[in-house]
Every structure is written in C-alpha cells, then in structure tokens.
Design an enzyme around this catalytic site. Structure first.
Site, mmCIF file in Angstrom:
data_model
loop_
_atom_site.group_PDB
_atom_site.id
_atom_site.type_symbol
_atom_site.label_atom_id
_atom_site.label_comp_id
_atom_site.label_asym_id
_atom_site.label_seq_id
_atom_site.Cartn_x
_atom_site.Cartn_y
_atom_site.Cartn_z
ATOM 1 N N LYS A 10 -45.705 74.261 97.032
ATOM 2 C CA LYS A 10 -44.778 75.177 97.359
ATOM 3 C C LYS A 10 -44.981 76.465 96.663
ATOM 4 O O LYS A 10 -46.083 76.629 96.332
ATOM 5 C CB LYS A 10 -43.507 74.657 96.204
ATOM 6 C CG LYS A 10 -42.903 73.264 96.804
ATOM 7 C CD LYS A 10 -41.377 72.899 95.811
ATOM 8 C CE LYS A 10 -40.779 71.711 96.339
ATOM 9 N NZ LYS A 10 -39.653 71.520 95.460
ATOM 10 N N TYR A 50 -34.485 70.292 103.926
ATOM 11 C CA TYR A 50 -33.834 70.034 102.715
ATOM 12 C C TYR A 50 -32.260 69.873 103.168
ATOM 13 O O TYR A 50 -31.318 69.847 102.422
ATOM 14 C CB TYR A 50 -33.534 71.247 101.534
ATOM 15 C CG TYR A 50 -35.018 71.265 100.834
ATOM 16 C CD1 TYR A 50 -35.392 69.943 100.263
ATOM 17 C CD2 TYR A 50 -35.761 72.402 100.784
ATOM 18 C CE1 TYR A 50 -36.608 69.940 99.500
ATOM 19 C CE2 TYR A 50 -37.035 72.201 100.067
ATOM 20 C CZ TYR A 50 -37.199 71.201 99.121
ATOM 21 O OH TYR A 50 -38.617 71.192 98.654
ATOM 22 N N PHE A 58 -27.043 73.982 94.814
ATOM 23 C CA PHE A 58 -28.343 74.886 94.850
ATOM 24 C C PHE A 58 -29.054 74.934 96.224
ATOM 25 O O PHE A 58 -29.989 75.454 96.330
ATOM 26 C CB PHE A 58 -29.459 73.917 93.929
ATOM 27 C CG PHE A 58 -29.610 72.516 94.169
ATOM 28 C CD1 PHE A 58 -30.524 72.111 95.172
ATOM 29 C CD2 PHE A 58 -28.910 71.479 93.727
ATOM 30 C CE1 PHE A 58 -30.603 71.087 95.537
ATOM 31 C CE2 PHE A 58 -29.045 70.116 94.207
ATOM 32 C CZ PHE A 58 -30.077 69.991 94.861
ATOM 33 N N ARG A 86 -44.969 60.160 94.417
ATOM 34 C CA ARG A 86 -43.971 60.566 93.648
ATOM 35 C C ARG A 86 -44.047 60.418 92.072
ATOM 36 O O ARG A 86 -43.893 61.217 91.376
ATOM 37 C CB ARG A 86 -42.557 59.659 93.793
ATOM 38 C CG ARG A 86 -42.110 59.805 95.131
ATOM 39 C CD ARG A 86 -41.361 61.210 95.574
ATOM 40 N NE ARG A 86 -40.158 61.312 94.845
ATOM 41 C CZ ARG A 86 -39.203 62.121 94.583
ATOM 42 N NH1 ARG A 86 -39.410 63.052 95.679
ATOM 43 N NH2 ARG A 86 -38.255 62.316 93.805
ATOM 44 N N ARG A 103 -45.790 68.075 87.834
ATOM 45 C CA ARG A 103 -44.546 68.968 87.344
ATOM 46 C C ARG A 103 -44.519 69.038 85.868
ATOM 47 O O ARG A 103 -44.059 69.994 84.951
ATOM 48 C CB ARG A 103 -43.170 68.423 88.006
ATOM 49 C CG ARG A 103 -43.235 68.649 89.416
ATOM 50 C CD ARG A 103 -42.091 67.816 89.931
ATOM 51 N NE ARG A 103 -41.670 68.053 91.425
ATOM 52 C CZ ARG A 103 -40.982 67.497 92.074
ATOM 53 N NH1 ARG A 103 -40.258 66.511 91.556
ATOM 54 N NH2 ARG A 103 -40.488 67.894 93.547
ATOM 55 N N ASN A 113 -40.637 73.722 91.030
ATOM 56 C CA ASN A 113 -41.176 72.703 90.531
ATOM 57 C C ASN A 113 -42.549 72.194 91.332
ATOM 58 O O ASN A 113 -42.919 71.192 91.286
ATOM 59 C CB ASN A 113 -40.514 71.455 90.445
ATOM 60 C CG ASN A 113 -39.624 71.287 91.702
ATOM 61 O OD1 ASN A 113 -39.983 71.956 92.744
ATOM 62 N ND2 ASN A 113 -38.797 70.196 92.020
ATOM 63 N N HIS A 116 -43.633 69.492 96.618
ATOM 64 C CA HIS A 116 -42.563 68.280 97.307
ATOM 65 C C HIS A 116 -43.303 67.085 97.738
ATOM 66 O O HIS A 116 -44.505 67.250 98.185
ATOM 67 C CB HIS A 116 -41.799 69.214 98.340
ATOM 68 C CG HIS A 116 -41.221 68.217 99.291
ATOM 69 N ND1 HIS A 116 -39.902 67.614 99.309
ATOM 70 C CD2 HIS A 116 -41.859 67.322 100.379
ATOM 71 C CE1 HIS A 116 -39.418 66.698 100.083
ATOM 72 N NE2 HIS A 116 -40.390 66.748 100.792
ATOM 73 N N GLU A 127 -40.070 64.304 107.671
ATOM 74 C CA GLU A 127 -40.395 65.410 107.386
ATOM 75 C C GLU A 127 -41.720 65.796 107.916
ATOM 76 O O GLU A 127 -42.146 66.811 108.022
ATOM 77 C CB GLU A 127 -40.595 65.476 105.814
ATOM 78 C CG GLU A 127 -39.413 65.279 104.960
ATOM 79 C CD GLU A 127 -39.398 64.852 103.464
ATOM 80 O OE1 GLU A 127 -40.503 64.583 103.163
ATOM 81 O OE2 GLU A 127 -38.381 64.939 102.856
HETATM 82 P P1 IDP Z 1 -37.330 65.908 94.386
HETATM 83 O O1 IDP Z 1 -38.187 67.332 94.852
HETATM 84 O O2 IDP Z 1 -37.888 65.562 93.199
HETATM 85 O O3 IDP Z 1 -37.447 64.997 95.468
HETATM 86 P P2 IDP Z 1 -34.526 66.716 95.201
HETATM 87 O O4 IDP Z 1 -33.478 66.080 94.172
HETATM 88 O O5 IDP Z 1 -34.770 66.201 96.384
HETATM 89 O O6 IDP Z 1 -35.769 66.544 94.075
HETATM 90 O O7 IDP Z 1 -34.325 68.166 95.215
HETATM 91 C C1 IDP Z 1 -35.178 68.943 96.249
HETATM 92 C C2 IDP Z 1 -35.470 70.162 95.338
HETATM 93 O O8 IDP Z 1 -34.679 71.019 95.355
HETATM 94 C C3 IDP Z 1 -36.133 70.053 94.035
HETATM 95 O O9 IDP Z 1 -37.636 69.648 94.097
HETATM 96 C C4 IDP Z 1 -36.014 71.253 93.228
HETATM 97 O O10 IDP Z 1 -36.963 72.258 93.918
HETATM 98 C C5 IDP Z 1 -34.405 71.630 93.880
HETATM 99 N N1 IDP Z 1 -33.512 71.253 93.127
HETATM 100 C C6 IDP Z 1 -33.117 69.784 93.037
HETATM 101 N N2 IDP Z 1 -32.009 69.978 92.010
HETATM 102 C C7 IDP Z 1 -31.747 70.943 91.662
HETATM 103 C C8 IDP Z 1 -30.685 71.867 90.816
HETATM 104 O O11 IDP Z 1 -29.858 71.005 90.330
HETATM 105 N N3 IDP Z 1 -30.813 73.002 90.742
HETATM 106 C C9 IDP Z 1 -31.809 73.660 91.299
HETATM 107 N N4 IDP Z 1 -32.465 73.227 91.975
HETATM 108 C C10 IDP Z 1 -32.671 71.941 92.469
HETATM 109 MG MG MG Z 2 -36.248 65.018 97.384
#
Ligand code: IDP
Ligand code: MG
Length: 153
Positions: A10, A50, A58, A86, A103, A113, A116, A127
C-alpha cells in the site's frame, strides 16, 4: 488446493521504503510471485477494490488513502495461499497485529496498515481481475519445489 491471492504493497509501505522487506516475507514463506504491477490507482479502481466496505464510515478515507500515491500490486500462488498470506499480514490494525507479522512489525495505524491481502477465493478472483488480465500471470515451477512443498510424496 492451489490458490492465487492479491497482495498490495500500500501507499504508506512504498513511501516508508518497505517494499523489499514486505515482499521478502512472502518469498521467504515459499509463495510464488506470478504477477506484479507498480501503479497509482484511480479513485474508481480503489472504490471497486473496497466495494465491500461502501457505506462504512471509513470508506471514503480508505479510497483516498489507497489512491493517494503509488502501490505495488502483486499476485502470489501456492496451496492455501490466501490463508497463509493473511497470517503473514497479521490483524487489520497495526496496534493489534502480533509481532512477527508484517502489520505487527512495521506499523501501528488503523488505516495505514501497509499491505492488502485477499480474504477468500471469491474476493481473490474479483480483486485480481481488477488489476490483471489472465495472460499477465506467469506460472512456472520453482527449481527447489520438491524440497519446498515435499511434492514428490
Ligand atoms: P483487511 O485489510 O485486514 O482485510 P478490512 O476490514 O477488509 O481489513 O478493511 C480494509 C482496509 O480498510 C484495512 O486494511 C484498513 O486499511 C482500512 N480499515 C478497516 N477498518 C477500518 C477502521 O475501522 N477505520 C479506519 N480504517 C479501517
Ligand atoms: Mg479485507
């Protein structure tokens, strides 16, 4: 079962000079890199990536973040690649992610973070299709596959 997963280095990881260190984690584990592209996503492409989060508080911030600067988009292949990747990523929020994960080792942010990874075979297919044509993926055998995967047994 052989799986493919979309891994994105990212914007924050690129800006923080972490590309090599992150890619190394997947190489070390034995996943096979079969495609890669360095690009800056537009807001439309980022929104599609997304789409499952559309409507969440968010979402807009997430789309802005992922399209704000260049990213390295990659596809990795292995038996069980999706779950394995993962685990290498760690929990979503940097401050929750365990040491030893990408992470967990390199960040402590919620949004930024670093990486992805697809979360299911269905999302991986969707994707990967957002960034690559089938002919852009290069399958091949590792010279040490027998040792890496015990594939002779
Ligand atoms: P993942 O990347 O671990 O699969 P997801 O829940 O799919 O997590 O969320 C996608 C991305 O959105 C996350 O990697 C992070 O960058 C962002 N994100 C997720 N939840 C939040 C939140 O509560 N606040 C701000 N950003 C978030
Ligand atoms: Mg995800």
């Amino acid at each position: 079962m052989t799986e493919r997963t979309l891994i994105i280095i990212k914007p924050d990881a690129v800006q923080r000079h972490l590309i090599g260190r992150i890619v190394t984690r997947f190489e070390n584990k034995g996943l096979k890199l079969i495609a890669g592209k360095f690009l800056q996503a537009g807001t439309e492409q980022a929104g599609e990536l997304y789409a499952v989060h559309k409507g969440k508080d968010f979402y807009e911030r997430l789309v802005r973040y992922i399209s704000s600067a260049p990213i390295l988009v990659t596809v990795w292949q292995a038996d069980g690649a999706i779950a394995m990747a993962r685990k290498l990523l760690g929990d979503t929020f940097g401050y929750d992610a365990k040491p030893g994960t990408i992470r967990g080792d390199f960040g402590c942010s919620q949004t930024c973070n670093l990486v992805h990874g697809s979360d299911s075979p269905e999302s991986a297919e969707f994707e990967i299709g957002l960034f690559f044509k089938p002919e852009e993926m290069v399958d091949y055998e590792f010279a040490d596959a027998e040792w890496l995967y015990n594939s002779k047994e």
